[in-house]
Structure formats: structure tokens, C-alpha cells
Design an enzyme around this catalytic site. Structure first.
Site, mmCIF file in Angstrom:
data_model
loop_
_atom_site.group_PDB
_atom_site.id
_atom_site.type_symbol
_atom_site.label_atom_id
_atom_site.label_comp_id
_atom_site.label_asym_id
_atom_site.label_seq_id
_atom_site.Cartn_x
_atom_site.Cartn_y
_atom_site.Cartn_z
ATOM 1 N N CYS A 144 0.796 -1.248 0.000
ATOM 2 C CA CYS A 144 0.000 0.000 0.000
ATOM 3 C C CYS A 144 0.821 1.287 0.000
ATOM 4 C CB CYS A 144 -0.890 0.049 1.239
ATOM 5 S SG CYS A 144 -1.831 -1.425 1.468
ATOM 6 N N ARG A 179 15.299 2.654 3.236
ATOM 7 C CA ARG A 179 15.329 1.355 2.533
ATOM 8 C C ARG A 179 14.713 0.263 3.396
ATOM 9 N NH1 ARG A 179 20.735 -0.067 1.564
ATOM 10 N NH2 ARG A 179 20.978 1.820 0.318
ATOM 11 N N SER A 180 13.606 0.573 4.060
ATOM 12 C CA SER A 180 12.932 -0.450 4.852
ATOM 13 C C SER A 180 12.302 -1.476 3.905
ATOM 14 C CB SER A 180 11.869 0.177 5.757
ATOM 15 O OG SER A 180 10.815 0.708 5.001
ATOM 16 N N ASP A 202 20.260 4.799 2.546
ATOM 17 C CA ASP A 202 19.849 4.567 3.930
ATOM 18 C C ASP A 202 20.966 5.010 4.850
ATOM 19 O OD1 ASP A 202 21.628 2.478 4.256
ATOM 20 O OD2 ASP A 202 20.127 1.014 4.865
HETATM 21 P P1 NAD Z 1 12.100 1.879 9.343
HETATM 22 O O1 NAD Z 1 12.598 2.322 10.668
HETATM 23 O O2 NAD Z 1 11.875 0.451 9.079
HETATM 24 O O3 NAD Z 1 13.120 2.389 8.216
HETATM 25 C C1 NAD Z 1 13.752 3.630 8.274
HETATM 26 C C2 NAD Z 1 14.705 3.767 7.094
HETATM 27 O O4 NAD Z 1 15.268 5.077 7.115
HETATM 28 C C3 NAD Z 1 15.862 2.784 7.106
HETATM 29 O O5 NAD Z 1 16.133 2.345 5.791
HETATM 30 C C4 NAD Z 1 17.023 3.647 7.615
HETATM 31 O O6 NAD Z 1 18.290 3.211 7.167
HETATM 32 C C5 NAD Z 1 16.680 4.974 7.017
HETATM 33 N N1 NAD Z 1 17.309 6.059 7.743
HETATM 34 C C6 NAD Z 1 17.216 6.337 9.066
HETATM 35 N N2 NAD Z 1 17.971 7.413 9.356
HETATM 36 C C7 NAD Z 1 18.547 7.820 8.205
HETATM 37 C C8 NAD Z 1 19.433 8.858 7.863
HETATM 38 N N3 NAD Z 1 19.884 9.727 8.772
HETATM 39 N N4 NAD Z 1 19.811 8.978 6.569
HETATM 40 C C9 NAD Z 1 19.354 8.118 5.651
HETATM 41 N N5 NAD Z 1 18.522 7.124 5.913
HETATM 42 C C10 NAD Z 1 18.129 6.959 7.174
HETATM 43 O O7 NAD Z 1 10.785 2.741 9.079
HETATM 44 P P2 NAD Z 1 9.581 2.587 8.001
HETATM 45 O O8 NAD Z 1 8.647 1.526 8.413
HETATM 46 O O9 NAD Z 1 10.118 2.578 6.623
HETATM 47 O O10 NAD Z 1 8.868 3.980 8.262
HETATM 48 C C11 NAD Z 1 9.547 5.199 8.024
HETATM 49 C C12 NAD Z 1 8.608 6.385 8.282
HETATM 50 O O11 NAD Z 1 7.549 6.337 7.348
HETATM 51 C C13 NAD Z 1 7.965 6.402 9.658
HETATM 52 O O12 NAD Z 1 7.883 7.747 10.098
HETATM 53 C C14 NAD Z 1 6.594 5.837 9.408
HETATM 54 O O13 NAD Z 1 5.653 6.325 10.341
HETATM 55 C C15 NAD Z 1 6.311 6.360 8.026
HETATM 56 N N6 NAD Z 1 5.365 5.541 7.256
HETATM 57 C C16 NAD Z 1 4.320 6.189 6.680
HETATM 58 C C17 NAD Z 1 3.379 5.481 5.950
HETATM 59 C C18 NAD Z 1 2.237 6.201 5.322
HETATM 60 O O14 NAD Z 1 1.491 5.615 4.560
HETATM 61 N N7 NAD Z 1 2.049 7.468 5.586
HETATM 62 C C19 NAD Z 1 3.511 4.106 5.807
HETATM 63 C C20 NAD Z 1 4.605 3.459 6.370
HETATM 64 C C21 NAD Z 1 5.529 4.210 7.086
#
Ligand code: NAD
Length: 308
Positions: A144, A179-180, A202
Site C-alpha cells: 500500500c 530502505r525499509s 539509507d
Molecule cells: P524503518 O525504521 O523500518 O526504516 C527507516 C529507514 O530510514 C531505514 O532504511 C534507515 O536506514 C533509514 N534512515 C534512518 N535514518 C537515516 C538517515 N539519517 N539517513 C538516511 N537514511 C536513514 O521505518 P519505516 O517503516 O520505513 O517507516 C519510516 C517512516 O515512514 C515512519 O515515520 C513511518 O511512520 C512512516 N510511514 C508512513 C506510511 C504512510 O502511509 N504514511 C507508511 C509506512 C511508514
């Protein structure tokens, strides 16, 4: 001269999808039931469930949240796969974290997996296989959040409709900061499969994703460039860093850039619209619309193939 970028709201992007969903549910007069399983105590999962419930009520989807002990989740999912009254299943992660969560994602039937996170869909996404069947009647479900970002890019006309389907991002350079496994990596693969050149950044390194014309899918390579090197080269910057302090300096961006933030924190500076042609600061409403769109797709697949 001062340029002021267009602000793109998730509500505007999702409006036409929501109208189409409502119309379809009305016309077909069928029940559509989505069950969300909550097996952790995560307040952000609760919040997301509330938003989903409200939005489902508005379009005519029956959404039910079921709280469950995590040790019962596996058997519950297997029973839900077999239950004809349940048309879509979603699970709020993380639960155990790591490998066991992945195992649970694979316990959801592809015919009920509204989030597109089971192995079948992930494999097909990474291999640019767009249907479950050779006759192309059952399109694969796309996760999604990456799908929502694709729909925002289509709305912004970053996709060039004059180009052939599957190559409409050809010539675009896109940086994705995140890159999650649920957002950043699948998004990089999907956009590269559509022809873009992707810098996936990332916290540790940068990777380059691009389409291999012979393989008709993306390939990934290590990349020596840092964020500061790739930002001035990028037509589009998509950021999802879950940190309040993290900010991309507007100065480092290419003039006329397209910027999308999907993190719950604002990753771009307040003056982003001075430099960007278009900016979208939050995508949540589009994500929920894509969850609902995936659900209706699966509902139709279940009716086409009642023995699945
Ligand atoms: P996660 O913690 O699994 O992944 C975070 C990613 O960011 C990792 O790849 C990490 O290496 C990278 N990262 C962290 N710090 C960094 C930096 N300083 N420089 C470069 N890269 C960096 O998180 P996620 O599940 O991917 O979620 C990320 C954000 O997105 C959260 O705030 C979450 O709430 C939001 N999100 C929003 C939606 C939406 O539909 N609105 C959906 C999913 C997630």
C-alpha cells in the site's frame, strides 16, 4: 525570480480513488469485509486502525479490528484464510520483530493479503511479474505505501503517459531516503521497473537501482555516491526518515525538484516550496485508499475463483 511550488495534498490525490471505490461498492451491492489483527501494544498501530475504520465506514467497507494474543495469531490467520465472510486480512507489525514477523506475513493467503506483503507478491514485484495468471486477469497486489507514492507521482505527472506502459519513468532520476522492507526497498524496485534511475539511500550506504532492458526488470548495484552527491542530480526526492531532527537542506536540491515526504516527521525544511516544483508533505490518506483498492481487487478475485 521567486518560484513557489505547488502543494499537493493527499486528500486531493485520494479523492478520485475514494469516489471510484464508493461507486463500485454501491453498484455491486456486495459485502466487503476487512479484518485488522492487532497483536501488539503499539499506539501508532491503534491510531492507524482508527483512521482505517473511519475511512472504511465512509466508502462502505465493513472494517473490524480484532485484538489478539500474539501466540494465537498464526492459527487465527489460517482460519481467516478459510473464512468466506472475511475478504481481506491485515496485521499490524512489528509483533515479534525479524524473521518470525516475515513468517507470519507468509501465512496470509495471497487472495486475502491487502497489504501485498506475502512472498508471492514480493517475489513477483522484485521480478517485475505483474499478474498472478498467464491470462493477465489477476493483477498482483502492490504494498500500500509504495503504491500510494506511485499514485502521487502519477497525479504529479512525473509518469510520462506518452511513453509505453512499464517505461513511463524513463529518463527520471529519483532519490529515495529510506530502505525499509515495507516501503523504501520495494519502492526503489517498482520505480526502477518503470524505467527510473534510483538512488536508494539509507543510514549506511547508497545503492543504485535501474532497469535492465534485456531482463525487463531492475538490477541493483553498489554506489559510491553520498546523499550530498545525489540530491543535486535528482528530479524527484522521496524521504521517509523516522526522526524529528532529520532535515534535507533545501539548498542541496535541484531547482524544480518534486519532493515527497512519507515520514511521520517533516524531513524537508519549511522553505521547500521555494525550490520545489511540487511538494507533498504527508501521504497517509492515499495509503488507506490503496489498502481499500487492494481489498476490492481481492474481493473480485475471490468471486471469479470461488474455490481459491
Ligand atoms: P524503518 O525504521 O523500518 O526504516 C527507516 C529507514 O530510514 C531505514 O532504511 C534507515 O536506514 C533509514 N534512515 C534512518 N535514518 C537515516 C538517515 N539519517 N539517513 C538516511 N537514511 C536513514 O521505518 P519505516 O517503516 O520505513 O517507516 C519510516 C517512516 O515512514 C515512519 O515515520 C513511518 O511512520 C512512516 N510511514 C508512513 C506510511 C504512510 O502511509 N504514511 C507508511 C509506512 C511508514
Amino acid at each position: 525570480s521567486e518560484q513557489v511550488g505547488r502543494i499537493i495534498s493527499a486528500a486531493d490525490v485520494s479523492a478520485s480513488f475514494r469516489d471510484a471505490l464508493k461507486e463500485k461498492i454501491n453498484r455491486k451491492q456486495y459485502d466487503v469485509k476487512l479484518v485488522g489483527y492487532l497483536a501488539n501494544n503499539d499506539p501508532s498501530a491503534e491510531k492507524y486502525a482508527e483512521v482505517t475504520a473511519r475511512s472504511c465506514r465512509e466508502v462502505g467497507i465493513n472494517f473490524e479490528l480484532r485484538r489478539i494474543n500474539r501466540e494465537h495469531l498464526e492459527d487465527t490467520l489460517l482460519a481467516a484464510n478459510e473464512d468466506d465472510d472475511i475478504h481481506g486480512i491485515m496485521v499490524y507489525y512489528p509483533i515479534f520483530g525479524g524473521g518470525h514477523d516475515q513468517y507470519l506475513q507468509n501465512c496470509v493467503s495471497p487472495y486475502k493479503d491487502v497489504e501485498g506483503l506475502c512472498h508471492t507478491y514480493r517475489f513477483n514485484m522484485y521480478h517485475n511479474i505483474r499478474s498472478l495468471d498467464k491470462a493477465n486477469t489477476l493483477k498482483c497486489i502492490i504494498p500500500c505505501t509504495p503504491l500510494a507514492i506511485i499514485k502521487i507521482l502519477e497525479y504529479m505527472e512525473v509518469y510520462d503517459r506518452e511513453k509505453p506502459y512499464g517505461n513511463q519513468l524513463f529518463g527520471r532520476t529519483i532519490t529515495i531516503i529510506n530502505r525499509s522492507e515495507v516501503v523504501g526497498r520495494p519502492l526503489a524496485a517498482l520505480l526502477a521497473n518503470d524505467g527510473a534511475k534510483i538512488y536508494s539511500v539509507d543510514v549506511k550506504d547508497t545503492l543504485e537501482f535501474k532497469k535492465d532492458i534485456n531482463k525487463q526488470k531492475h538490477v541493483v548495484a553498489d554506489c559510491d555516491l553520498k546523499l550530498a552527491d545525489v540530491l543535486p542530480l535528482s528530479d524527484v526526492v522521496i524521504s521517509g526518515v523516522p526522526s524529528k531532527e532529520y532535515k534535507i537542506s533545501t539548498e542541496s536540491l535541484k531547482p524544480g525538484v518534486v519532493a515527497i515526504n512519507f515520514s511521520s516527521f517533516k524531513n524537508f525544511e519549511d522553505n521547500i516550496a521555494d525550490k520545489a516544483a511540487m511538494y507533498c508533505s504527508a501521504i497517509g490518506k492515499v495509503t488507506v485508499a490503496m489498502l481499500q483498492r487492494n481489498l476490492l481487487r481481492l474481493r473480485e478475485y475471490q468471486m471469479k475463483n470461488p474455490y481459491l
